[in-house]
Scaffold this motif. Structure first.
Motif, PDB file in Angstrom:
ATOM      1  N   MET A 190      -6.888  28.655   3.178  1.00  0.00           N
ATOM      2  CA  MET A 190      -7.985  27.746   3.477  1.00  0.00           C
ATOM      3  C   MET A 190      -7.878  26.543   2.539  1.00  0.00           C
ATOM      4  N   VAL A 191      -7.923  25.366   3.088  1.00  0.00           N
ATOM      5  CA  VAL A 191      -7.830  24.127   2.309  1.00  0.00           C
ATOM      6  C   VAL A 191      -9.073  23.292   2.618  1.00  0.00           C
ATOM      7  N   PRO A 192      -9.706  22.711   1.600  1.00  0.00           N
ATOM      8  CA  PRO A 192     -10.904  21.895   1.851  1.00  0.00           C
ATOM      9  C   PRO A 192     -10.636  20.808   2.889  1.00  0.00           C
ATOM     10  N   ARG A 193     -11.546  20.669   3.822  1.00  0.00           N
ATOM     11  CA  ARG A 193     -11.419  19.647   4.852  1.00  0.00           C
ATOM     12  C   ARG A 193     -12.014  18.333   4.360  1.00  0.00           C
ATOM     13  N   LYS A 194     -11.505  17.241   4.864  1.00  0.00           N
ATOM     14  CA  LYS A 194     -12.070  15.933   4.580  1.00  0.00           C
ATOM     15  C   LYS A 194     -12.680  15.393   5.857  1.00  0.00           C
ATOM     16  N   LYS A 195     -13.941  15.052   5.809  1.00  0.00           N
ATOM     17  CA  LYS A 195     -14.629  14.555   6.996  1.00  0.00           C
ATOM     18  C   LYS A 195     -13.887  13.343   7.549  1.00  0.00           C
ATOM     19  N   ASN A 196     -13.586  13.409   8.833  1.00  0.00           N
ATOM     20  CA  ASN A 196     -12.889  12.316   9.510  1.00  0.00           C
ATOM     21  C   ASN A 196     -11.509  12.059   8.911  1.00  0.00           C
ATOM     22  N   GLY A 197     -10.907  13.089   8.304  1.00  0.00           N
ATOM     23  CA  GLY A 197      -9.628  12.914   7.624  1.00  0.00           C
ATOM     24  C   GLY A 197      -8.511  12.494   8.544  1.00  0.00           C
ATOM     25  N   PHE A 198      -8.508  12.986   9.768  1.00  0.00           N
ATOM     26  CA  PHE A 198      -7.467  12.595  10.712  1.00  0.00           C
ATOM     27  C   PHE A 198      -7.835  11.306  11.444  1.00  0.00           C
TER      28      PHE A 198
ATOM     29  N   TYR B  76      -4.604  19.772   5.780  1.00  0.00           N
ATOM     30  CA  TYR B  76      -3.896  19.925   7.049  1.00  0.00           C
ATOM     31  C   TYR B  76      -4.028  18.670   7.922  1.00  0.00           C
ATOM     32  N   GLU B  77      -5.266  18.219   8.120  1.00  0.00           N
ATOM     33  CA  GLU B  77      -5.462  17.131   9.064  1.00  0.00           C
ATOM     34  C   GLU B  77      -5.086  15.778   8.460  1.00  0.00           C
TER      35      GLU B  77
ATOM     36  N   SER C  38      -0.981  16.538   6.767  1.00  0.00           N
ATOM     37  CA  SER C  38       0.047  17.096   7.654  1.00  0.00           C
ATOM     38  C   SER C  38      -0.073  16.585   9.081  1.00  0.00           C
ATOM     39  N   LYS C  39      -1.117  15.816   9.374  1.00  0.00           N
ATOM     40  CA  LYS C  39      -1.317  15.152  10.673  1.00  0.00           C
ATOM     41  C   LYS C  39      -1.612  16.156  11.799  1.00  0.00           C
ATOM     42  N   LEU C  40      -2.470  17.128  11.479  1.00  0.00           N
ATOM     43  CA  LEU C  40      -2.890  18.090  12.489  1.00  0.00           C
ATOM     44  C   LEU C  40      -4.211  17.644  13.104  1.00  0.00           C
ATOM     45  N   TYR C  41      -4.280  17.753  14.425  1.00  0.00           N
ATOM     46  CA  TYR C  41      -5.518  17.394  15.113  1.00  0.00           C
ATOM     47  C   TYR C  41      -6.661  18.308  14.654  1.00  0.00           C
ATOM     48  N   PRO C  42      -7.862  17.805  14.523  1.00  0.00           N
ATOM     49  CA  PRO C  42      -9.002  18.687  14.244  1.00  0.00           C
ATOM     50  C   PRO C  42      -9.129  19.789  15.283  1.00  0.00           C
ATOM     51  N   GLU C  43      -8.758  19.471  16.525  1.00  0.00           N
ATOM     52  CA  GLU C  43      -8.834  20.477  17.594  1.00  0.00           C
ATOM     53  C   GLU C  43      -7.849  21.615  17.351  1.00  0.00           C
ATOM     54  N   THR C  44      -6.703  21.288  16.788  1.00  0.00           N
ATOM     55  CA  THR C  44      -5.707  22.322  16.455  1.00  0.00           C
ATOM     56  C   THR C  44      -6.267  23.287  15.433  1.00  0.00           C
ATOM     57  N   LEU C  45      -6.903  22.747  14.408  1.00  0.00           N
ATOM     58  CA  LEU C  45      -7.465  23.591  13.357  1.00  0.00           C
ATOM     59  C   LEU C  45      -8.619  24.429  13.887  1.00  0.00           C
ATOM     60  N   ALA C  46      -9.382  23.870  14.821  1.00  0.00           N
ATOM     61  CA  ALA C  46     -10.492  24.622  15.404  1.00  0.00           C
ATOM     62  C   ALA C  46      -9.995  25.807  16.230  1.00  0.00           C
ATOM     63  N   GLU C  47      -8.820  25.642  16.828  1.00  0.00           N
ATOM     64  CA  GLU C  47      -8.239  26.716  17.633  1.00  0.00           C
ATOM     65  C   GLU C  47      -7.710  27.868  16.778  1.00  0.00           C
ATOM     66  N   MET C  48      -7.291  27.548  15.569  1.00  0.00           N
ATOM     67  CA  MET C  48      -6.628  28.538  14.716  1.00  0.00           C
ATOM     68  C   MET C  48      -7.673  29.352  13.971  1.00  0.00           C
TER      69      MET C  48
ATOM     70  N   LYS D 281       0.845  -1.201   0.000  1.00  0.00           N
ATOM     71  CA  LYS D 281       0.000   0.000   0.000  1.00  0.00           C
ATOM     72  C   LYS D 281       0.879   1.249   0.000  1.00  0.00           C
ATOM     73  N   ALA D 282       1.915   1.237   0.800  1.00  0.00           N
ATOM     74  CA  ALA D 282       2.824   2.385   0.906  1.00  0.00           C
ATOM     75  C   ALA D 282       3.541   2.615  -0.426  1.00  0.00           C
ATOM     76  N   PRO D 283       3.904   3.877  -0.715  1.00  0.00           N
ATOM     77  CA  PRO D 283       3.687   5.079   0.093  1.00  0.00           C
ATOM     78  C   PRO D 283       2.458   5.890  -0.321  1.00  0.00           C
ATOM     79  N   HIS D 284       1.324   5.253  -0.545  1.00  0.00           N
ATOM     80  CA  HIS D 284       0.128   5.978  -0.963  1.00  0.00           C
ATOM     81  C   HIS D 284      -0.374   6.915   0.139  1.00  0.00           C
ATOM     82  N   ARG D 285      -0.949   8.018  -0.272  1.00  0.00           N
ATOM     83  CA  ARG D 285      -1.612   8.934   0.641  1.00  0.00           C
ATOM     84  C   ARG D 285      -2.606   8.174   1.517  1.00  0.00           C
ATOM     85  N   PRO D 286      -2.716   8.426   2.836  1.00  0.00           N
ATOM     86  CA  PRO D 286      -2.271   9.588   3.599  1.00  0.00           C
ATOM     87  C   PRO D 286      -0.950   9.416   4.346  1.00  0.00           C
ATOM     88  N   TRP D 287      -0.075   8.520   3.897  1.00  0.00           N
ATOM     89  CA  TRP D 287       1.312   8.500   4.363  1.00  0.00           C
ATOM     90  C   TRP D 287       1.461   8.410   5.892  1.00  0.00           C
ATOM     91  N   TRP D 288       0.949   7.328   6.462  1.00  0.00           N
ATOM     92  CA  TRP D 288       1.153   7.096   7.897  1.00  0.00           C
ATOM     93  C   TRP D 288       2.311   6.130   8.088  1.00  0.00           C
TER      94      TRP D 288
END
Length: 542
Positions: free
Chosen positions: A271-279, A251-252, A255-265, A200-207
């Motif tokens: 602005m980049v389109p969000r993906k539901k449950n992306g993180f 971002y989430e 780039s592995k940013l918590y949804p909570e981090t984005l909510a704080e900012m 599968k690697a290195p396909h997105r989302p690169w974990w």
């Protein structure tokens, strides 16, 4: 009379013995056909293999295949997108012939695939890892494949014997464990094998695996010289594609940013389109122990983002996202390389290596920041070219480098030729065996054909087809635009300047257009087919 009868009986036994001996010898000879281990990763850029370039990462195990075999520097795909590329590899036919033109169109299961031909010819066949389409691969005696794209952490698999199952651990390790188990314990040692070992690697989302995540998050990577490309000397397609690291990489999810981090900012830019449950889609699969391993690194990434993002210039933001991208992308590749090493070590230790052809490739190339992009799809070099390394002991001269124009279209016929199996007449590739044996004089191909269809769709890369030689690349973008591009691959290797309208290249354009028409006829591509696929898209989108 009695002695005559005994003589006949003795002759009969002798004759039967001779037949049995001949059959045994024939079987023994048959079983000397080479084993084939086909290793394919998903979206593995050639720039991220140190046999091609060591600027980003060292891949000593994948490099072993090249140092003990051959490295192709002009290998390419016919359609740079995952499922269509795999269909081309399996069938030895262009997308418009095998019918799998994009990731959405169902695969035509009446198509004959090369594993079916190997199975019919007496090979034992197996497939482990990522197929991408279909849940019941044809022509394999044993399989365990990821459903669709698959997951990095605690992934689900579809097994031939157990149905759908979940395996705990990291996907790259699991695929290797299963492959090694089959090689060591489950295959028939008296039969040659074809094993497809597909990551599968290195396909997105690169974990990356947790330890690689920690290791690579501390690394800084050199910037590609075209990272800040403004695409000013190219056409509409390059300017409108949605694969910008800065503007389109999420971002989430990426780039592995918590949804909570984005909510704080507040007023996050760009602005980049969000993906539901992306993180939480990938990370939510962790158990408590796994989560504890990842969390310190995730916290560090998120704190760095919160502390610095707002003060960054646009250029600094692009660099930050590029570094995060490379840390994760290359971290997943490090695990692939480690696991390829495990398999190669077993082949060596078991003695199988001497009669096993090992192929390493990807389903296409990938952008690692070149032109400011990620993803693939274009006929431009980074997505069009694909890694190809092959080891065949006592046949390929170790350390060979080959720059002839070859494609994934050629794989099926190459494997069949190497195994002594007749290829169907409707396959469109060419066997690479002459090149593997060093017989370059018999290789006549001077150009390759490419056709990409998946538009409008994610990343919005416009439909195009083209012809590529060692010297030039001629492209026609069509459907909702009608634009041509020409690149001088020798004098402009980064493909920054479209010279289609430059008077100095008028004769080159004329010649390449004529060659393009010839190639489209040869491969049975046509305007009528283009229109059929366009209508299919229009009907689906309405």
């Amino acid at each position: 009379m009695c002695s005559s009868f005994l003589l006949k009986v003795m002759l009969l036994f002798l004759f039967s013995g001779l037949i049995a001996c001949a059959q045994k010898n024939a079987q023994k000879k048959k079983d000397q056909r080479p084993n084939i281990l086909f290793i394919m990763s998903d979206d593995h850029a050639y720039q991220a293999i140190s046999a091609y370039s060591d600027k980003l990462i060292k891949t000593p195990n994948i490099d072993r295949i090249a140092s003990e075999g051959i490295l192709f520097t002009n290998a390419s795909v016919t359609n740079s997108i995952c499922a269509p590329s795999r269909a081309v590899i399996l069938t030895g036919k262009h997308s418009h012939i095998n019918g799998k033109i994009d990731n959405h169109t169902p695969f035509d299961t009446t198509q004959v695939t090369f594993p079916q031909l190997f199975q019919k010819a007496g090979y034992e066949t197996a497939m482990f890892g990522k197929l991408h389409f279909g849940n019941n691969p044809k022509g394999v005696d044993e399989f365990m494949i990821l459903p669709g794209q698959g997951r990095y952490i605690n992934p689900d698999f579809i097994s031939k014997t157990e149905g759908r199952i979940t395996k705990k651990g990291y996907v790259t390790d699991i695929i290797t464990d299963v492959s090694l188990r089959w090689l060591k314990e489950e295959r028939n040692p008296n039969k040659p094998f074809l094993m497809m070992y597909m990551h599968k690697a290195p396909h997105r989302p690169w974990w990356p695996r947790a330890d690689k995540f920690k290791e690579f998050s501390k690394k800084t990577f050199p910037l590609p010289k075209t990272l800040f490309d403004d695409h000013k000397n190219r056409g509409t397609a390059a300017k409108t594609a949605e694969m910008s690291i800065l503007y389109d990489m999420r971002y989430e999810t990426d780039s592995k940013l918590y949804p909570e981090t984005l909510a704080e900012m507040e007023n996050l830019e760009p602005m980049v389109p969000r993906k539901k449950n992306g993180f939480w889609g990938p990370f939510g699969r962790t158990d408590s122990i796994q989560r504890a391993e990842y969390t310190p690194v995730l916290d560090s990434i998120n704190n760095d983002f919160k502390d610095n993002w707002s003060s960054f210039s646009k250029k600094e933001k692009l660099i930050w996202k590029y570094q995060r991208y490379m840390q994760d992308y290359l971290g997943t590749i490090s695990s692939v390389d480690d696991n390829v090493g495990r398999v190669l070590d077993y082949l060596d230790e078991s003695g199988l290596a001497e009669n096993t052809i090992v192929i390493y490739t990807s389903d296409q190339g990938f952008y690692l920041g070149e032109h400011g992009w990620f993803d693939k799809r274009f006929i431009y070099n980074e997505s069009f070219k694909t890694p190809l390394l092959i080891r065949w002991p006592n046949v390929i001269t170790p350390g060979t480098t080959e720059d002839e124009m070859v494609q994934n279209l050629d794989f099926a016929q190459t494997f069949l030729d190497a195994a002594g199996i007749k290829a169907p007449s409707d396959m469109q590739g060419e066997s690479l065996v002459p090149l593997l044996k060093g017989n370059r004089d018999s290789w006549k191909r001077k150009s390759v054909y490419y056709h990409y269809y998946e538009y409008p769709s994610i990343h919005m890369v416009k439909r195009h087809y083209g012809i590529v030689t060692k010297e030039y690349k001629l492209i026609h973008f069509y459907y909702d635009i009608d634009e041509w591009e020409l690149y001088d691959r020798i004098n402009d290797p980064d493909e920054l300047n479209n010279v289609f309208h430059h008077p100095d290249y008028a004769e080159v354009v004329k010649d390449l257009k004529a060659q393009l028409i010839t190639l489209r006829k040869k491969y049975q591509d046509s305007t009528e087919l283009d229109e059929r696929f366009i209508n299919a898209y229009d009907n689906r989108n309405h």
